[in-house]
Motif scaffolding. Sequence first.
Motif, PDB file in Angstrom:
ATOM      1  N   GLY A 185      -1.938  13.694 -31.328  1.00 48.80           N
ATOM      2  CA  GLY A 185      -0.727  12.970 -30.971  1.00 48.80           C
ATOM      3  C   GLY A 185      -0.483  13.047 -29.479  1.00 48.80           C
ATOM      4  O   GLY A 185      -1.292  12.591 -28.678  1.00 48.80           O
ATOM      5  N   CYS A 186       0.631  13.642 -29.119  1.00 51.11           N
ATOM      6  CA  CYS A 186       0.958  13.832 -27.699  1.00 51.11           C
ATOM      7  C   CYS A 186       0.164  15.009 -27.145  1.00 51.11           C
ATOM      8  O   CYS A 186      -0.010  16.035 -27.820  1.00 51.11           O
ATOM      9  CB  CYS A 186       2.455  14.085 -27.558  1.00 51.11           C
ATOM     10  SG  CYS A 186       3.019  14.274 -25.850  1.00 51.11           S
ATOM     11  N   TYR A 187      -0.331  14.857 -25.935  1.00 51.08           N
ATOM     12  CA  TYR A 187      -1.021  15.922 -25.204  1.00 51.08           C
ATOM     13  C   TYR A 187      -0.339  16.090 -23.848  1.00 51.08           C
ATOM     14  O   TYR A 187       0.094  15.095 -23.249  1.00 51.08           O
ATOM     15  CB  TYR A 187      -2.489  15.574 -24.949  1.00 51.08           C
ATOM     16  CG  TYR A 187      -3.417  15.749 -26.132  1.00 51.08           C
ATOM     17  CD1 TYR A 187      -4.444  16.682 -26.099  1.00 51.08           C
ATOM     18  CD2 TYR A 187      -3.278  14.980 -27.282  1.00 51.08           C
ATOM     19  CE1 TYR A 187      -5.309  16.845 -27.177  1.00 51.08           C
ATOM     20  CE2 TYR A 187      -4.122  15.130 -28.363  1.00 51.08           C
ATOM     21  CZ  TYR A 187      -5.141  16.061 -28.313  1.00 51.08           C
ATOM     22  OH  TYR A 187      -5.993  16.232 -29.377  1.00 51.08           O
ATOM     23  N   PRO A 188      -0.243  17.307 -23.328  1.00 54.33           N
ATOM     24  CA  PRO A 188       0.231  17.446 -21.942  1.00 54.33           C
ATOM     25  C   PRO A 188      -0.723  16.698 -21.012  1.00 54.33           C
ATOM     26  O   PRO A 188      -1.947  16.772 -21.169  1.00 54.33           O
ATOM     27  CB  PRO A 188       0.172  18.953 -21.690  1.00 54.33           C
ATOM     28  CG  PRO A 188       0.120  19.583 -23.042  1.00 54.33           C
ATOM     29  CD  PRO A 188      -0.573  18.606 -23.931  1.00 54.33           C
ATOM     30  N   GLU A 189      -0.181  15.993 -20.071  1.00 57.83           N
ATOM     31  CA  GLU A 189      -0.991  15.279 -19.083  1.00 57.83           C
ATOM     32  C   GLU A 189      -0.557  15.744 -17.702  1.00 57.83           C
ATOM     33  O   GLU A 189       0.505  15.368 -17.210  1.00 57.83           O
ATOM     34  CB  GLU A 189      -0.848  13.767 -19.259  1.00 57.83           C
ATOM     35  CG  GLU A 189      -1.355  13.293 -20.628  1.00 57.83           C
ATOM     36  CD  GLU A 189      -1.438  11.774 -20.749  1.00 57.83           C
ATOM     37  OE1 GLU A 189      -1.535  11.111 -19.701  1.00 57.83           O
ATOM     38  OE2 GLU A 189      -1.406  11.279 -21.891  1.00 57.83           O
ATOM     39  N   ILE A 190      -1.374  16.573 -17.106  1.00 57.99           N
ATOM     40  CA  ILE A 190      -1.038  17.166 -15.810  1.00 57.99           C
ATOM     41  C   ILE A 190      -2.278  17.136 -14.921  1.00 57.99           C
ATOM     42  O   ILE A 190      -3.417  17.053 -15.404  1.00 57.99           O
ATOM     43  CB  ILE A 190      -0.502  18.612 -15.938  1.00 57.99           C
ATOM     44  CG1 ILE A 190      -1.569  19.541 -16.574  1.00 57.99           C
ATOM     45  CG2 ILE A 190       0.748  18.652 -16.793  1.00 57.99           C
ATOM     46  CD1 ILE A 190      -2.364  20.318 -15.604  1.00 57.99           C
ATOM     47  N   THR A 191      -2.055  17.232 -13.627  1.00 55.39           N
ATOM     48  CA  THR A 191      -3.154  17.281 -12.658  1.00 55.39           C
ATOM     49  C   THR A 191      -2.877  18.372 -11.637  1.00 55.39           C
ATOM     50  O   THR A 191      -1.778  18.428 -11.062  1.00 55.39           O
ATOM     51  CB  THR A 191      -3.302  15.934 -11.930  1.00 55.39           C
ATOM     52  OG1 THR A 191      -3.626  14.922 -12.879  1.00 55.39           O
ATOM     53  CG2 THR A 191      -4.416  16.005 -10.878  1.00 55.39           C
ATOM     54  N   HIS A 192      -3.847  19.236 -11.439  1.00 56.30           N
ATOM     55  CA  HIS A 192      -3.823  20.190 -10.328  1.00 56.30           C
ATOM     56  C   HIS A 192      -4.709  19.615  -9.233  1.00 56.30           C
ATOM     57  O   HIS A 192      -5.920  19.443  -9.431  1.00 56.30           O
ATOM     58  CB  HIS A 192      -4.347  21.555 -10.764  1.00 56.30           C
ATOM     59  CG  HIS A 192      -3.489  22.250 -11.766  1.00 56.30           C
ATOM     60  ND1 HIS A 192      -2.247  22.749 -11.458  1.00 56.30           N
ATOM     61  CD2 HIS A 192      -3.675  22.527 -13.088  1.00 56.30           C
ATOM     62  CE1 HIS A 192      -1.716  23.312 -12.535  1.00 56.30           C
ATOM     63  NE2 HIS A 192      -2.562  23.182 -13.539  1.00 56.30           N
ATOM     64  N   ALA A 193      -4.116  19.305  -8.097  1.00 57.27           N
ATOM     65  CA  ALA A 193      -4.866  18.672  -7.022  1.00 57.27           C
ATOM     66  C   ALA A 193      -5.728  19.687  -6.285  1.00 57.27           C
ATOM     67  O   ALA A 193      -5.474  20.890  -6.302  1.00 57.27           O
ATOM     68  CB  ALA A 193      -3.909  17.992  -6.045  1.00 57.27           C
ATOM     69  N   ASP A 194      -6.760  19.165  -5.637  1.00 61.64           N
ATOM     70  CA  ASP A 194      -7.646  19.985  -4.807  1.00 61.64           C
ATOM     71  C   ASP A 194      -6.981  20.164  -3.448  1.00 61.64           C
ATOM     72  O   ASP A 194      -7.299  19.488  -2.480  1.00 61.64           O
ATOM     73  CB  ASP A 194      -9.008  19.285  -4.671  1.00 61.64           C
ATOM     74  CG  ASP A 194      -9.969  20.054  -3.800  1.00 61.64           C
ATOM     75  OD1 ASP A 194      -9.740  21.250  -3.576  1.00 61.64           O
ATOM     76  OD2 ASP A 194     -10.954  19.442  -3.333  1.00 61.64           O
ATOM     77  N   LYS A 195      -6.034  21.079  -3.383  1.00 65.47           N
ATOM     78  CA  LYS A 195      -5.315  21.296  -2.130  1.00 65.47           C
ATOM     79  C   LYS A 195      -4.811  22.731  -2.080  1.00 65.47           C
ATOM     80  O   LYS A 195      -4.659  23.394  -3.113  1.00 65.47           O
ATOM     81  CB  LYS A 195      -4.126  20.328  -2.009  1.00 65.47           C
ATOM     82  CG  LYS A 195      -3.029  20.569  -3.033  1.00 65.47           C
ATOM     83  CD  LYS A 195      -1.816  19.682  -2.776  1.00 65.47           C
ATOM     84  CE  LYS A 195      -0.672  20.040  -3.741  1.00 65.47           C
ATOM     85  NZ  LYS A 195       0.522  19.232  -3.481  1.00 65.47           N
ATOM     86  N   GLY A 196      -4.553  23.190  -0.875  1.00 64.84           N
ATOM     87  CA  GLY A 196      -3.951  24.495  -0.703  1.00 64.84           C
ATOM     88  C   GLY A 196      -4.759  25.650  -1.244  1.00 64.84           C
ATOM     89  O   GLY A 196      -4.218  26.725  -1.502  1.00 64.84           O
ATOM     90  N   GLY A 197      -6.052  25.444  -1.450  1.00 62.62           N
ATOM     91  CA  GLY A 197      -6.896  26.521  -1.944  1.00 62.62           C
ATOM     92  C   GLY A 197      -6.990  26.604  -3.442  1.00 62.62           C
ATOM     93  O   GLY A 197      -7.772  27.382  -3.974  1.00 62.62           O
TER      94      GLY A 197
END
Length: 786
Positions: free
Chosen positions: A352-364
């Motif tokens: 059904g619903c899934y968390p949709e998140i992104t950790h960007a390639d920044k700040g180490g």
Amino acid sequence: MNPRSWIYLSLLIAGTSIRAADSFPGTAPLTMTGDLAAQMVSGIDRYLDRVTAESPAVRRGHWHFDKSSKEAFMKSWLANAETNRAVLHELLGVVDQREPVTMRFIAPVGTNFTANPGEIARGPGYKVYAVTWNVFRGVEGEGLLLVPDGEPRADIVAVPDCDWTPEQSIGLAPGVPAEQQFPRRFAEAGCRVLIPALIDRGSKFAGNPGVHRVDQSQRETLWRASYEMGRQPLGYEIQKVLAAADWLEATRNSDGGARNGDMAEVLKRIQNPGANRQELGIVGYGEGGMIAMYAGALDTRFLSVTVCGAVGLTQRNAELPIYRNVWSLLENFGDEEIAAMILPRAFIAEHGCYPEITHADKGGGAPGRLWRPTDAEFEAVQQRLTGWLPSLPAYFLNASDDTVCDWGTAQRFYRKLSSADGIAHSMGTPPTLTGTLPDADARTKRPYLQILEDTQHLMRESEYTRREFWKRADFSSTAAFTNSASWYRDYFRSNVVGMIPPASLPPNPRSRLLFETDGVRGYEMVFDVHPDVFAYGILCVPTDIKPGERRPVVVCQHGLEGRPTDVSDPTVNSHYYHQFGLRLAEQGFVTFAPQNPYIGHTTFRQVLRKAQPLGLTLWSFIVRQHEVITDWLAAQDFVDPQRIAFYGLSYGGKTAMRVPVLVDRYCLSICSADYNEWIWKTVSDRSPYSYLWTMEYDMPEWNLGNTFNYAELSWLIFPRPFMVERGHDDGVAPDEWVAYEFALTKRHYVKMSLGDRAQIEFFNGPHSINGKGTFDFLHHWLKWPE
């Protein structure tokens, strides 16, 4: 070397120009163009893609069934599950003994604790309490406990996604739609429900508050600190869930459920769910879904396991956030194997619903994301499982992409726990506050610091843990130790480095002339290892080699983001390397400067991310590359195969501590600008030298802290000569760390009556090749000049 090669070298010695012969004798012309280092990393990436695609079939080979009868099949299946359960415990870091649990009902500020101890809200037919419970070593669980007004029909651990607070999951705080507030479905049905709080994906408290602030998620910080110590953030939170289950089991009003591992009792209860008993189930969403799935696989007390918003992503582990990176997971377990360990208890997966998140390639911080898998990805898990274990209670339910544990999912889950009335189609009204909500920020910070501090405790104790690990080694003599060290070398090879097969292709050496000086000719060299995997570097050959003479070789290794040209090209004058490969060739050594694949910033680190769930590392490839290189060098008639040495700076120094352990052709090793108290450098939350806060998320190595520090790695190089080159101004670590760790190396060599073979040179300088004591060390032990 054949006569033609000796003629070629004679012409070199005579100074004759033979520009037509731009390839080294006995090799084919090198025609590759472009950035060979980038091509190397890309080739390793493609190799790992193939291994990942093959991993489901490999995992299946870990299960062995007796198909002679239905009873024999069931018995062998349960035995397989138990064996694999022990492996999963280790990989998730669920290895610490939990304490007897005390559940504390806490009163937030403003709550009348005397009248209603810990009560913060009331819902239709149940009360809500704020609770905390102990797990081990100061690590605690926190959350909400929902208690029905009557006798509980079942006990349920409901684990929301880590970005939901327990209060949001039942409508006490805004942020989650009412139809997704799944824990209160079960409280309204008369179940006792415990909702643990998880550490969220934010960075508000990341780093060490008050000491060091970083722009990476709190969960990533905990992954970096725990991975080196054989633990995982997932594992810590699973332990909290299992401790909660311990308490629920101990406080039932009935005869209790099945003990963990008591499969005979489990099978009985499956046939007659909830018959005058409070059965135990677990359900989770998102990060909580992963925890529910793993906890259900590890603990057979959970008779029903429901996973929402998590199944279908594991096969693409390298793309997930780094805090889901589990060593050798895909080598051993996909979602279908985890489900197989839950069966024949009920396993329900909701798409059904899934968390949709992104950790960007920044700040180490490491890049990563979560997404809703395609129908095909979700169904592939089902097909792999049902094609393997048909006719079992595994349910894969498709739902709309805004659904979290809808009525159908909840009903199926509940029916496996209780024969009483089912789940109502519609949820009642959310609970009403009767007290004050817990401080959500404080409740995030507390467990974050508790887990972080536990990793520091493990780090401080690691010297003693390693001492226990090394008890099977025999230190009575050089021969006895060398013999007993083979077990540790094999362990390091298999459980820390991970190995790909030996080279499957002939080396097919190709070369082209790169430069010529008055006394040295340099060639770019390429060798095949596997399809898409090749070795590359610069060979420097002194021009004064006489016919029949065999020279020693020094393999000269660059550091992070380095290239062979930094080491050996006369047109490149790096202040780190000072052309030490060329300088040694000018002193009469044959040198070879390999390209190692730690180049390309995030690109190579993500290749490592792809390797780790397969039980592999970059070292897995580097070792095989160095084997091919040194085998080829040893076969040359102008090389003495017994005198091939290794000398590396920085990441090349890391190579010096690892590759010679596994490549026997190296007769000695020199570690420059890297040797130190490696575990503290990787794990410490206070030291300014720590990798915990840098962009180098490639540094943690699974469980290294409990098995091998640099001293122990030097013991695996023993009895070969070993040297450390250390600049006082090197920012890698303080002199004190280096000296303390080297004392353990030196003592070992001295106790074995080979003290002169272990040396250290401190010099007044920075992170660079000094080339004085180390050059003398090479001349002495390689007996050059003879």
